[in-house]
Scaffold this active site. Sequence first.
Site, short mmCIF file in Angstrom:
data_model
loop_
_atom_site.label_atom_id
_atom_site.label_comp_id
_atom_site.label_asym_id
_atom_site.label_seq_id
_atom_site.Cartn_x
_atom_site.Cartn_y
_atom_site.Cartn_z
N TYR A 133 62.21 150.85 68.42
CA TYR A 133 61.74 150.91 67.03
C TYR A 133 62.56 151.96 66.30
O TYR A 133 62.35 153.15 66.46
CB TYR A 133 60.25 151.24 67.00
CG TYR A 133 59.62 151.37 65.63
CD1 TYR A 133 60.27 151.02 64.45
CD2 TYR A 133 58.32 151.85 65.51
CE1 TYR A 133 59.66 151.14 63.22
CE2 TYR A 133 57.70 151.98 64.26
CZ TYR A 133 58.38 151.63 63.13
OH TYR A 133 57.78 151.76 61.89
N LYS A 161 63.71 146.73 66.63
CA LYS A 161 63.10 146.54 65.31
C LYS A 161 63.88 147.43 64.38
O LYS A 161 63.80 148.65 64.45
CB LYS A 161 61.63 146.94 65.36
CG LYS A 161 60.96 147.11 64.02
CD LYS A 161 59.45 147.10 64.21
CE LYS A 161 58.69 148.09 63.38
NZ LYS A 161 58.96 148.08 61.96
C1 NAY Z 1 55.49 149.41 61.20
O1 NAY Z 1 55.72 149.97 62.26
O2 NAY Z 1 54.35 149.15 60.83
C2 NAY Z 1 56.64 149.10 60.34
O3 NAY Z 1 57.60 149.82 60.33
C3 NAY Z 1 56.61 147.87 59.53
C4 NAY Z 1 57.74 147.88 58.57
C5 NAY Z 1 57.27 148.47 57.28
N1 NAY Z 1 57.67 149.83 57.20
C6 NAY Z 1 56.80 150.82 56.90
C7 NAY Z 1 57.31 152.19 57.00
O4 NAY Z 1 55.67 150.60 56.55
O5 NAY Z 1 57.01 146.40 56.30
C8 NAY Z 1 57.74 147.59 56.16
C9 NAY Z 1 57.48 148.20 54.78
O6 NAY Z 1 56.16 148.61 54.65
C10 NAY Z 1 57.77 147.19 53.69
O7 NAY Z 1 59.06 146.65 53.84
C11 NAY Z 1 57.63 147.82 52.29
O8 NAY Z 1 58.69 148.74 52.05
#
Ligand code: NAY
Length: 288
Positions: A133, A161
């Site tokens: 990740y 990811k």
């Molecule tokens: C996670 O571990 O939940 C994620 O990283 C999911 C990816 C999301 N990143 C974060 C930091 O929340 O879906 C993205 C993000 O929220 C979305 O692209 C809006 O910027």
Amino acid sequence: MNGIFTALICSFDENGKVNEKGLREIVRHNIDVQKVDGLYVNGSSGENFLMSADQKKKVFEIVKDEVKDEVKLIAQIGALDIDEAVELAQFATDLGYNALSAVTPFYYRFDFEEVKDYYNTILESVDNKMIIYSIPALTGVSMDLEQFAELFENEKVIGVKFTAPDFFLLERIRHAFPDKLIYSGFDEMLLSAAVLNVDGAIGSTFNVNGQRAKQIYTLAKESRIDEAREVQKVTNDLIAEILANGLYQTIKEILKAQGVDAGYCRKPMKRLTEDKVENAKAMAAKYC
Ligand code: NAY
């Protein structure tokens, strides 16, 4: 393990305790309404780094019990306490999670040898596969192509990811490692990543916009780029509104407006003001 995976939001009650009923409803909404291919459990969106190890275990148990084998499950088990990461890796593996994922260790500015040792230590302790990740904006840990290549030498590391806007690096990884799984991590860039032939995407906004994410991904795979761009445009209208209103809180309020008991965020995340709750309801009416 291909396709659209929701980075699962977790429901907490007013006191920050896991709300089992609400969590089960969020899972069902993702499977039955958003129709996603899998769930990424205890990621950033699940407020993983705000929870105790016991709470994380409870979430892993409830989600697996609700899902059974309906969709694929990835358990994010990364933790700064490596013993906790190992314990959670074994716990999720015993529950039957299809793969593990671990955030790169952060805060202490570890060098790459230390990052590599972290993954190898976790993987030596468990019979499961690992998805790295990588989220440099939140961890401060950026890796280059050679470093990803070194991590990929461990056969149990099956992919990454990739939550970063560096599409040059993404293309280089895709080209160099056609057999590793690459998941796009920024929902607002899904079409661009799909064009570069990623294997799937993992995102928070899929909790409320999973159907559109699947459309974008499928249309891109079919080279129907004009149609995909239209769906990405509507998606990004929604994402821009969500980000301006407060990311996880707004996703929860949109779910609540649809009858899903999505609860609250854990402190120190703040509550939305009444105005912002109204904004979220308007988003639910407009987009969902
Ligand atoms: C996670 O571990 O939940 C994620 O990283 C999911 C990816 C999301 N990143 C974060 C930091 O929340 O879906 C993205 C993000 O929220 C979305 O692209 C809006 O910027």
